[in-house]
Design an enzyme around this catalytic site. Structure first.
Site, PDB file in Angstrom:
ATOM      1  CE1 TYR A   1      20.892 -73.979 -19.692  1.00  0.00           C
ATOM      2  CE2 TYR A   1      21.474 -71.868 -20.648  1.00  0.00           C
ATOM      3  CZ  TYR A   1      21.846 -73.097 -20.132  1.00  0.00           C
ATOM      4  OH  TYR A   1      23.175 -73.436 -20.051  1.00  0.00           O
TER       5      TYR A   1
ATOM      6  CG  ASN B   1      28.084 -74.870 -14.754  1.00  0.00           C
ATOM      7  OD1 ASN B   1      27.953 -74.174 -15.758  1.00  0.00           O
ATOM      8  ND2 ASN B   1      27.096 -75.591 -14.259  1.00  0.00           N
TER       9      ASN B   1
ATOM     10  CD  GLU C   1      19.911 -78.965 -24.991  1.00  0.00           C
ATOM     11  OE1 GLU C   1      21.031 -79.497 -25.147  1.00  0.00           O
ATOM     12  OE2 GLU C   1      19.356 -78.854 -23.890  1.00  0.00           O
TER      13      GLU C   1
ATOM     14  CG  HIS D   1      24.376 -77.050 -22.103  1.00  0.00           C
ATOM     15  ND1 HIS D   1      23.345 -77.379 -21.259  1.00  0.00           N
ATOM     16  CD2 HIS D   1      24.005 -77.534 -23.335  1.00  0.00           C
ATOM     17  CE1 HIS D   1      22.391 -78.012 -21.942  1.00  0.00           C
ATOM     18  NE2 HIS D   1      22.775 -78.115 -23.202  1.00  0.00           N
TER      19      HIS D   1
HETATM   20  N1  LIG Z   1      21.112 -72.607  -8.146  1.00  0.00           N
HETATM   21  C1  LIG Z   1      21.653 -72.061  -9.236  1.00  0.00           C
HETATM   22  N2  LIG Z   1      22.156 -70.819  -9.204  1.00  0.00           N
HETATM   23  C2  LIG Z   1      22.716 -70.273 -10.278  1.00  0.00           C
HETATM   24  N3  LIG Z   1      22.807 -70.871 -11.472  1.00  0.00           N
HETATM   25  C3  LIG Z   1      22.313 -72.107 -11.569  1.00  0.00           C
HETATM   26  C4  LIG Z   1      21.724 -72.769 -10.464  1.00  0.00           C
HETATM   27  N4  LIG Z   1      21.335 -73.986 -10.858  1.00  0.00           N
HETATM   28  C5  LIG Z   1      21.676 -74.076 -12.146  1.00  0.00           C
HETATM   29  N5  LIG Z   1      22.270 -72.966 -12.577  1.00  0.00           N
HETATM   30  C6  LIG Z   1      22.789 -72.670 -13.918  1.00  0.00           C
HETATM   31  O1  LIG Z   1      21.856 -73.093 -14.877  1.00  0.00           O
HETATM   32  C7  LIG Z   1      22.427 -74.042 -15.729  1.00  0.00           C
HETATM   33  C8  LIG Z   1      21.369 -75.029 -16.138  1.00  0.00           C
HETATM   34  O2  LIG Z   1      20.961 -75.729 -15.018  1.00  0.00           O
HETATM   35  P1  LIG Z   1      20.533 -77.266 -15.109  1.00  0.00           P
HETATM   36  O3  LIG Z   1      19.755 -77.563 -13.886  1.00  0.00           O
HETATM   37  O4  LIG Z   1      19.935 -77.512 -16.431  1.00  0.00           O
HETATM   38  O5  LIG Z   1      21.922 -77.986 -14.940  1.00  0.00           O
HETATM   39  P2  LIG Z   1      22.824 -78.735 -15.989  1.00  0.00           P
HETATM   40  O6  LIG Z   1      21.961 -79.511 -16.917  1.00  0.00           O
HETATM   41  O7  LIG Z   1      23.901 -79.462 -15.296  1.00  0.00           O
HETATM   42  O8  LIG Z   1      23.488 -77.542 -16.715  1.00  0.00           O
HETATM   43  P3  LIG Z   1      23.543 -77.260 -18.266  1.00  0.00           P
HETATM   44  O9  LIG Z   1      22.112 -77.257 -18.726  1.00  0.00           O
HETATM   45  O10 LIG Z   1      24.192 -75.902 -18.365  1.00  0.00           O
HETATM   46  O11 LIG Z   1      24.359 -78.365 -18.821  1.00  0.00           O
HETATM   47  C9  LIG Z   1      23.567 -74.644 -14.921  1.00  0.00           C
HETATM   48  O12 LIG Z   1      24.590 -75.166 -15.724  1.00  0.00           O
HETATM   49  C10 LIG Z   1      24.055 -73.465 -14.136  1.00  0.00           C
HETATM   50  O13 LIG Z   1      24.953 -72.691 -14.912  1.00  0.00           O
END
Ligand SMILES: Nc1ncnc2c1ncn2[C@@H]1O[C@H](COP(=O)(O)OP(=O)(O)OP(=O)(O)O)[C@@H](O)[C@H]1O
Length: 251
Positions: free
Chosen positions: A146, A211, A225, A214
């Protein structure tokens, strides 16, 4: 360093480092041998035409270049064995049926028993599972994964959550046509409350911090990744399902 030595070797052969020799009739000639070689004595008729000598030099130079290129490719493959095995890249060839993506069922998805459901969706769609493992990621791995969210306020909580060990994650690599874009569509919006019906996040979650899943969001992310989670030689399996033609054929 290897390549410079090889190139200098090849160019010396190409130039034909010249050492004097003598024909049967007593005349001298220059042979294309090592500078330190003793003068050679050969039959004058065998080298009567300079064309033959040029052809021979060309042949030796061509062989040397071929050998040098082969050696360089071999050295490169030894230095980077996974790429040698996978030939293209971790994420396969973009836009082809060899394209790959990284999918991870997060701890909430694992503890709620959703792994089978998620795998089933990818399988039924026609995608091919080429790597899978269950683990509690290290802090370093989670932070690298991340890394682009490092400055976001939720970053620390996200890393703590993924690495907590209350439940593992299930990391996978899926392969197939347009899999990176299609898997994002199957997963749905980051915020499950905005995910459209039919998507995994819509079906199974209501909180952005939980959610379920990923998926890589671009070819470059998939490349990074997959390399991070499945970067060792042999981590990715190359195989073809028996029903592949039933899924892929265009008629
Ligand atoms: N505002 C927030 N508050 C809490 N957790 C968040 C928030 N925004 C994102 N996340 C967490 O961080 C993860 C990574 O965020 P990202 O913006 O990369 O979204 P994504 O690409 O849809 O998710 P992922 O990378 O998990 O597939 C999200 O899946 C979520 O679990």
């Amino acid at each position: 360093m290897y390549s410079r030595r090889l190139l200098s070797y090849v160019s010396r052969i190409g130039r034909g480092s010249r050492a004097p020799g003598r024909f049967d009739n007593g005349k001298t000639f220059f042979s294309t041998t090592n500078r330190n070689a003793y003068p050679a004595t050969i039959n004058a008729t065998s080298l009567s035409s300079s064309t033959y000598r040029k052809s021979a030099k060309f042949f030796v130079a061509a062989c040397s270049v071929t050998a040098a290129v082969g050696t360089l490719a071999y050295c490169n493959a030894q230095a980077n064995p996974l790429h040698a095995e996978e030939t293209v890249s971790f994420a396969g060839r973009k836009g082809t049926e060899s394209e790959r993506t990284f999918i991870m069922v997060k701890p909430d998805g694992v503890t709620r028993g959703l792994v089978g459901e998620i795998i089933s969706r990818f399988e039924k769609r026609g995608y091919k599972l080429v790597a899978i493992k269950s683990l509690v990621p290290s802090r370093q791995l989670a932070e690298q994964h991340y890394g682009d969210l490092r400055t976001r306020p939720f970053f620390k909580g996200l890393v703590n959550y993924i690495t907590s060990g209350k439940a593992p994650v299930v990391a996978m690599v899926w392969e197939g046509r347009d899999v990176i874009r299609q898997s994002r569509a199957m997963i749905g919006a980051t915020n499950p409350l905005e995910a459209v019906p039919g998507t995994i996040r819509h079906a199974f979650s209501i909180s952005i911090g939980r959610n379920v899943i990923h998926g890589s969001d671009s070819f470059d992310s998939a490349e990074k990744e997959i390399g991070l989670w499945f970067g060792k030689p042999g981590d990715l399996v190359s195989w073809e399902p028996v029903n592949w033609n039933w899924i892929m054929a265009e008629n």
